[in-house]
Design a protein around this motif. Structure first.
Motif, PDB file in Angstrom:
ATOM      1  N   CYS A 280       0.836  -1.207   0.000  1.00  0.00           N
ATOM      2  CA  CYS A 280       0.000   0.000   0.000  1.00  0.00           C
ATOM      3  C   CYS A 280       0.863   1.247   0.000  1.00  0.00           C
ATOM      4  CB  CYS A 280      -0.916   0.013   1.216  1.00  0.00           C
ATOM      5  SG  CYS A 280      -2.145  -1.304   1.203  1.00  0.00           S
ATOM      6  N   LYS A 281       0.245   2.362  -0.383  1.00  0.00           N
ATOM      7  CA  LYS A 281       0.917   3.657  -0.354  1.00  0.00           C
ATOM      8  C   LYS A 281       1.000   4.158   1.082  1.00  0.00           C
ATOM      9  CE  LYS A 281       0.698   6.677  -3.540  1.00  0.00           C
ATOM     10  NZ  LYS A 281       0.245   7.788  -4.391  1.00  0.00           N
ATOM     11  N   ALA A 282       1.849   5.153   1.301  1.00  0.00           N
ATOM     12  CA  ALA A 282       2.075   5.690   2.642  1.00  0.00           C
ATOM     13  C   ALA A 282       0.816   6.353   3.193  1.00  0.00           C
ATOM     14  CB  ALA A 282       3.215   6.704   2.607  1.00  0.00           C
ATOM     15  N   ILE A 283       0.615   6.221   4.499  1.00  0.00           N
ATOM     16  CA  ILE A 283      -0.371   7.041   5.213  1.00  0.00           C
ATOM     17  C   ILE A 283       0.391   8.257   5.733  1.00  0.00           C
ATOM     18  CG2 ILE A 283      -1.884   7.189   7.217  1.00  0.00           C
ATOM     19  CD1 ILE A 283      -2.529   4.268   6.873  1.00  0.00           C
ATOM     20  N   SER A 284       0.126   9.418   5.152  1.00  0.00           N
ATOM     21  CA  SER A 284       0.957  10.587   5.443  1.00  0.00           C
ATOM     22  C   SER A 284       0.466  11.405   6.622  1.00  0.00           C
ATOM     23  CB  SER A 284       1.052  11.481   4.199  1.00  0.00           C
ATOM     24  OG  SER A 284      -0.244  11.834   3.760  1.00  0.00           O
ATOM     25  N   LYS A 285      -0.803  11.180   7.051  1.00  0.00           N
ATOM     26  CA  LYS A 285      -1.333  11.938   8.179  1.00  0.00           C
ATOM     27  C   LYS A 285      -2.515  11.177   8.761  1.00  0.00           C
ATOM     28  CE  LYS A 285      -2.580  16.607   9.499  1.00  0.00           C
ATOM     29  NZ  LYS A 285      -2.656  18.002   9.063  1.00  0.00           N
ATOM     30  N   ILE A 286      -2.699  11.275  10.072  1.00  0.00           N
ATOM     31  CA  ILE A 286      -3.770  10.516  10.711  1.00  0.00           C
ATOM     32  C   ILE A 286      -4.342  11.291  11.891  1.00  0.00           C
ATOM     33  CG2 ILE A 286      -2.243   9.256  12.288  1.00  0.00           C
ATOM     34  CD1 ILE A 286      -4.051   6.753  11.680  1.00  0.00           C
ATOM     35  N   TYR A 287      -5.646  11.120  12.135  1.00  0.00           N
ATOM     36  CA  TYR A 287      -6.341  11.650  13.319  1.00  0.00           C
ATOM     37  C   TYR A 287      -7.062  10.490  14.004  1.00  0.00           C
ATOM     38  CZ  TYR A 287      -5.960  16.647  12.102  1.00  0.00           C
ATOM     39  OH  TYR A 287      -5.511  17.915  11.831  1.00  0.00           O
ATOM     40  N   TRP A 288      -7.087  10.526  15.342  1.00  0.00           N
ATOM     41  CA  TRP A 288      -7.868   9.571  16.127  1.00  0.00           C
ATOM     42  C   TRP A 288      -8.760  10.413  17.033  1.00  0.00           C
ATOM     43  CZ3 TRP A 288      -7.130   4.025  16.578  1.00  0.00           C
ATOM     44  CH2 TRP A 288      -7.933   3.409  17.540  1.00  0.00           C
ATOM     45  N   GLN A 289     -10.060  10.461  16.723  1.00  0.00           N
ATOM     46  CA  GLN A 289     -10.975  11.364  17.417  1.00  0.00           C
ATOM     47  C   GLN A 289     -11.953  10.573  18.284  1.00  0.00           C
ATOM     48  OE1 GLN A 289     -11.258  15.293  16.119  1.00  0.00           O
ATOM     49  NE2 GLN A 289      -9.311  14.373  16.666  1.00  0.00           N
ATOM     50  N   THR A 290     -12.016  10.916  19.583  1.00  0.00           N
ATOM     51  CA  THR A 290     -12.906  10.218  20.509  1.00  0.00           C
ATOM     52  C   THR A 290     -14.311  10.807  20.450  1.00  0.00           C
ATOM     53  OG1 THR A 290     -12.213  11.702  22.287  1.00  0.00           O
ATOM     54  CG2 THR A 290     -11.028   9.614  22.065  1.00  0.00           C
ATOM     55  N   THR A 291     -15.318   9.961  20.733  1.00  0.00           N
ATOM     56  CA  THR A 291     -16.716  10.399  20.708  1.00  0.00           C
ATOM     57  C   THR A 291     -17.436   9.886  21.954  1.00  0.00           C
ATOM     58  OG1 THR A 291     -17.413   8.414  19.497  1.00  0.00           O
ATOM     59  CG2 THR A 291     -16.791  10.331  18.182  1.00  0.00           C
ATOM     60  N   ASN A 293     -20.151   8.130  22.097  1.00  0.00           N
ATOM     61  CA  ASN A 293     -20.674   6.759  21.981  1.00  0.00           C
ATOM     62  C   ASN A 293     -19.581   5.684  22.049  1.00  0.00           C
ATOM     63  OD1 ASN A 293     -19.404   6.819  19.513  1.00  0.00           O
ATOM     64  ND2 ASN A 293     -21.281   6.804  18.286  1.00  0.00           N
ATOM     65  N   GLY A 294     -18.345   6.112  22.242  1.00  0.00           N
ATOM     66  CA  GLY A 294     -17.255   5.158  22.433  1.00  0.00           C
ATOM     67  C   GLY A 294     -16.528   4.754  21.172  1.00  0.00           C
ATOM     68  N   LEU A 295     -17.173   4.899  20.002  1.00  0.00           N
ATOM     69  CA  LEU A 295     -16.518   4.521  18.748  1.00  0.00           C
ATOM     70  C   LEU A 295     -15.703   5.699  18.229  1.00  0.00           C
ATOM     71  CD1 LEU A 295     -19.451   2.658  16.973  1.00  0.00           C
ATOM     72  CD2 LEU A 295     -17.388   1.622  17.946  1.00  0.00           C
ATOM     73  N   PRO A 296     -14.399   5.519  18.070  1.00  0.00           N
ATOM     74  CA  PRO A 296     -13.588   6.653  17.602  1.00  0.00           C
ATOM     75  C   PRO A 296     -13.724   6.855  16.099  1.00  0.00           C
ATOM     76  CG  PRO A 296     -12.195   4.735  17.846  1.00  0.00           C
ATOM     77  CD  PRO A 296     -13.577   4.325  18.298  1.00  0.00           C
ATOM     78  N   TYR A 297     -13.407   8.082  15.663  1.00  0.00           N
ATOM     79  CA  TYR A 297     -13.226   8.367  14.241  1.00  0.00           C
ATOM     80  C   TYR A 297     -11.733   8.215  13.934  1.00  0.00           C
ATOM     81  CZ  TYR A 297     -17.851  10.424  13.297  1.00  0.00           C
ATOM     82  OH  TYR A 297     -19.191  10.628  13.094  1.00  0.00           O
ATOM     83  N   ILE A 298     -11.407   7.341  12.994  1.00  0.00           N
ATOM     84  CA  ILE A 298     -10.023   7.209  12.541  1.00  0.00           C
ATOM     85  C   ILE A 298      -9.982   7.766  11.115  1.00  0.00           C
ATOM     86  CG2 ILE A 298      -8.100   5.633  12.143  1.00  0.00           C
ATOM     87  CD1 ILE A 298      -9.657   3.635  13.992  1.00  0.00           C
TER      88      ILE A 298
END
Length: 960
Positions: A280-291, A293-298
């Motif tokens: 796969c190609k590089a992942i150049s940036k990432i966010y991990w956001q808490t909510t 309801n417990g399910l994070p946004y990645i």
């Protein structure tokens, strides 16, 4: 004293000119050309965009805009806002750092550059030792941390940019706490990312490109934790509570790391390859956001399988079982997430994702199911299809305005209803005094209607002419349709689509009547569509008519493109402007001029072969006139023809040389005494030179040959109700001007309203004027008995203009590229002229009548000519006496496309393209000025919120 005044110098007039005319470049509309960096301040709720040309632009709530320009004109690589301050730092590709501040002045805020600085290493050190790759503004607002290619991290004091050498974090100091076998295998190399601990400002996370990550204690100057990654590092992101962080890598994976309070060696919690198992190609940036309801946004950029999707520009959003890979049509520069930045908030609760792509800005609503896009109020992608023409209409009636907005709102049902999330600052500019439309024609056959009343150029409605024609693409195709099981789950977003199904669809001319709602649109393949506004969807047959401009003349053969094929039977159109008749010119050459008279229900059109008049009420061709000269073979090749007649142009060149030699021999042969002739010629040249120096404006205009190509090219068309046959009766007329300096005048007989459908419109040629210098005619205007330009069709009927004076004698103004000339009507005898100076080869490119109001006296205004020349100068010339009032340099003379794209407004403003995606707006009037006036107040800081750095942008300078 009068003896010492220059001829024509009138102090009263000079004062009045100062009250009427003033040149200002006011605002840039559209999308920044070649963006290179993105920044966001959750504290100020402002976004910053940097470009490759060194510009930096700040945006907040609609109408809140600031612009700065680095003197170096270097590429902006990174933008970082200082936490809790009205300041930001930019990093350029020449390794210089610049500190900018928003300062209040005279009731508004201004963006100013405060300091600049370049990090320098010890003498003899390589450039990589101080090449900045990562920037971290600390939440203390006192220092910047600068990561470099050498692996060292320098501390720089703010705002002085003084290097704190004793606090430098060296790569050697970091490696002392890292296992020796790991250091032997992987050196630190460059600093890829710097992140401040969200709960403890005395700790920063340092990521090196080879995969090593360390947590550095700023108080004790030591490593507290080290994290040994096995893959090349791309970026880092802290989770909100500081207990974990995420690293993303070159192989398309991301890893979650725990941060414990003890000194145990941390092991990764999980390592995920979202689109594996293939490379796969590089992942150049990432966010991990808490909510809540417990399910994070990645949310991450890249990571697509290399073999099948390596060319895609994507950002993936994962939330529980939902996953979408947003697919952009141009390269992603950077992105950020808007989330809760309150220090007391327990969760991130992201609300929107803002993505800066190379050709557009896309905002995704993360709160609404389905994650729809948000309609942007500014930064419109004007060039989503290349702009081919523009048309401005001032002072739109409220009813038409509302109908256009209503048609546009039906097209925007797929957009989110969320308020614009970037809402910092306050717009303090006065409300626009009137409603203005800017219409842009595009290569793909669309016309876009923009609200040009204020600072924000906002899309109201998009019209497509494609449905009338048969093209390779089906307009009902849904590009976003996805199968349920498709993987990766790609979804196309954005409006940028530079590819046209057929270049013949391109729009070349637009004419909108704001009183009747009629719209005429003409294109590249000789198509002229007349439309009317309908508030409901409709299905009907579009009537067709052909206009043979060659009139069956023998010896001519069209070598260009074919006409577009039309659809048979009824065609379904959505609410808005719907075509009801199509006039097809033959040959199908580019339509070069267009005029619409909605009161008489007539439309006139011209090409390089001639012009015609069509009655769109009776749907009948009134007449055609061929203007083609026998030598105009180039006019038959068409703009899309790849073959140009090289032999013909060479032959013409040799003929000119031969003619000049023959004529010079004849002159020599006719003279009895060569020395006398030379002496007489020298004397004449001297006298002519003196005459030119005495009167530089009056010049000898070089006559052009009738054999020059494209003399039949119709440049301008004009309807007028004036005296054409005699001075006792006025009648409707049509005027046409060509590239060869010819003006044709046709007398029209339009039946009265009660017999309009029963009797045909008749036309008869009444005049033909040939300008002696044969320069192209770019404008025609009739002045009434008060020397006032005739009003627009239906303008008097709507009580928006005085009735024209039909008692006094009318005058005809013909504007060629080289001179302005006034004729009396109906005799057409020359009365007055103004020649343009040819010292720099000045020629008229655009001309329009503009109304200028005084900024001192409400009840005074006057009509003048606004003229743009090929040198990029704008000249204002008085009517009817043709006196030059003032001259302003506006566009660089080398910017040919900018000059060609310029469009004037009725009240002394104008627009021109400074790049394929941006209009520069300017004003020539002291009274009509549209410019940003906004203020940014520093919000009250409740506490030292270290979360602000979480959204700081870092578009790290990549390895070459």
């Amino acid at each position: 004293m009068r003896r010492f005044l220059r001829p024509g110098h009138d102090p009263v007039r000079e004062r009045l000119k100062r009250d009427l005319f003033q040149f200002n470049k006011t605002v840039e509309h559209g999308f920044p050309h070649q963006p290179s960096a993105l920044g966001y301040s959750p504290f100020l709720r402002l976004m910053a965009i940097g470009t490759r040309s060194g510009a930096i632009k700040l945006y907040g709530a609609p109408g809140v805009e600031f612009m700065g320009l680095h003197e170096e004109n270097n590429t902006v690589m990174q933008i970082h806002f200082i936490p809790d301050q009205c300041q930001l730092v930019t990093l350029l590709d020449d390794n210089s750092l610049h500190l900018w501040s928003l300062k209040q002045h005279s009731g508004t805020s201004e963006l100013r550059e405060e300091h600049r600085f370049t990090l320098k290493g010890p003498p003899g050190s390589p450039p990589s030792a101080t090449q900045v790759t990562a920037v971290l503004p600390h939440s203390s607002r006192e220092v910047l941390y600068l990561g470099t290619e050498s692996g060292n991290i320098f501390l720089v004091e703010l705002p002085s940019f003084r290097v704190l050498e004793d606090r430098t974090i060296t790569s050697e100091a970091v490696q002392q706490r890292v296992p020796e076998d790991y250091c032997n295998r992987r050196s630190c190399e460059l600093v890829e990312a710097l992140r401040e601990h969200p709960k403890n400002p005395d700790q920063i996370l340092i990521g090196y490109s080879r995969g090593l990550i360390v947590l550095w204690d700023l108080q004790n100057n030591k490593v507290t934790h080290h994290f040994l990654g096995s893959q090349q590092l791309e970026n880092l992101y802290w989770q909100r509570d500081g207990s974990k962080f995420i690293s993303c890598h070159y192989d398309g994976s991301y890893t979650q790391w725990p941060v414990s309070s003890d000194n145990r060696q941390p092991e990764p919690l999980e390592n995920v390859v979202p689109y594996g198992p293939f490379p796969c190609k590089a992942i150049s940036k990432i966010y991990w956001q808490t909510t809540k309801n417990g399910l994070p946004y990645i949310i991450f950029q890249g990571g697509m399988p290399r073999a099948s999707y390596g060319d895609r520009h994507s950002i993936s959003v994962v939330h529980g079982s939902q996953q979408t890979a947003f697919d952009f049509t141009s390269r992603v520069i950077d992105f950020f997430i808007i989330f809760s930045s309150e220090p007391t908030a327990e969760f991130d609760d992201p609300s929107a994702m803002v993505v800066l792509a190379e050709e557009e800005l896309v905002v995704i609503d993360l709160k609404t199911p389905g994650w729809p896009a948000v309609h942007p109020p500014y930064l419109a992608s004007l060039h989503c299809s290349a702009i081919t023409c523009s048309h401005h209409v001032s002072n739109i009636p409220l009813k038409l305005w509302e109908r256009i907005i209503s048609a546009g709102s039906k097209q925007n049902i797929h957009y989110s209803n969320m308020p614009w999330p970037i809402d910092g600052g306050t717009n303090v500019a006065p409300d626009p005094p009137q409603r203005d439309l800017l219409l842009t024609g595009h290569e793909d056959g669309t016309v876009r209607f923009w609200d040009a009343s204020g600072v924000c150029l906002h899309l109201l409605y998009k019209l497509s002419t494609v449905r009338v024609f048969l093209t390779d693409a089906d307009p009902n195709d849904n590009m976003n349709a996805l199968g349920e099981d498709e993987w990766p789950p790609l979804r196309k977003v954005g409006t940028f689509d530079p590819y046209s199904d057929d270049p013949r669809l391109g729009i070349q001319k637009i004419y909108l009547c704001k009183y009747s709602g009629y719209l005429a649109v003409a294109g590249t393949a000789g198509q002229v569509l007349v439309m009317e506004l309908n508030d409901e969807d409709a299905e009907h047959v579009v009537d067709h008519a052909e206009a043979d401009l060659l009139q069956d003349q023998e010896g001519y053969r069209w070598k260009g493109h074919e006409k577009l094929k039309t659809r048979d039977g009824p065609v379904r159109f959505e609410a808005g402007f719907q075509p009801f008749v199509l006039v097809q010119c033959q040959p199908p050459a580019v339509v070069t001029s267009l005029a619409l008279h909605s009161e008489w229900k007539l439309v006139a059109f011209g090409t390089s072969h001639g012009f015609g008049l069509f009655d769109h009420q009776q749907k009948r061709l009134v007449f055609v006139k061929c203007t083609l000269h026998p030598s105009d073979q180039l006019a038959l090749e068409g703009p899309l023809s790849r073959v140009k007649s090289l032999k013909k142009s060479l032959r013409q060149s040799f003929r000119r040389i031969r003619r000049s030699r023959v004529s010079s021999r004849k002159r020599r042969g006719a003279s009895g005494n060569a020395s006398e002739v030379q002496e007489a010629n020298a004397k004449f040249d001297q006298e002519a030179l003196q005459e030119m120096e005495l009167a530089p404006v009056q010049r000898k205009i070089e006559a052009r040959s009738a054999e020059d190509s494209f003399t039949g090219f119709v440049r301008t068309l004009y309807f007028a109700d004036t005296f054409l046959r005699d001075s006792s009766r006025h009648c409707p007329s049509l005027w046409a001007g060509t590239n060869g300096g010819t003006v044709y005048a046709f007398c029209l007989r339009v039946p009265p309203a009660e017999r309009r459908m029963d009797e045909p419109v008749r036309a008869e040629q009444a005049k033909e004027i040939q300008l002696m210098h044969r320069a192209p005619v770019v404008g025609i205007l009739v002045l009434d008995g008060r020397s006032t330009p005739l009003p627009e069709p239906l303008e008097v009927a709507h009580d928006l203009s005085k009735s024209p004076d039909m008692q006094g004698s009318h005058q005809l103004l013909v504007v060629s590229e080289e001179q302005f000339k006034v004729f009396t009507l109906p005799k057409v005898s020359s009365k007055l002229k103004l020649k343009l100076t040819a010292l720099e080869g000045c020629r008229v490119r655009k001309v329009t009548v503009a109304n200028f109001g005084s900024c001192k006296t409400e009840d005074y205004s006057e009509n003048d000519l606004a003229v743009l020349t090929n040198l990029g100068d704008i000249q204002i010339i008085s009517l009817p006496f043709l006196k030059l009032q003032i001259r302003y340099p506006c566009i660089r003379k080398e910017d040919v496309s900018g000059i060609a794209s310029c469009v004037f407004t009725k009240y002394g403003q104008g627009f021109y393209l400074i790049s394929p995606s941006e209009f520069e707006r300017f004003s020539l009037s002291t009274k009509w000025l549209v410019e940003p006036r906004c203020i940014v107040d520093i919000p009250e800081v409740i506490s030292n919120n270290h979360m602000h750095n979480k959204s700081g942008m870092e578009n790290a300078a990549r390895k070459s």
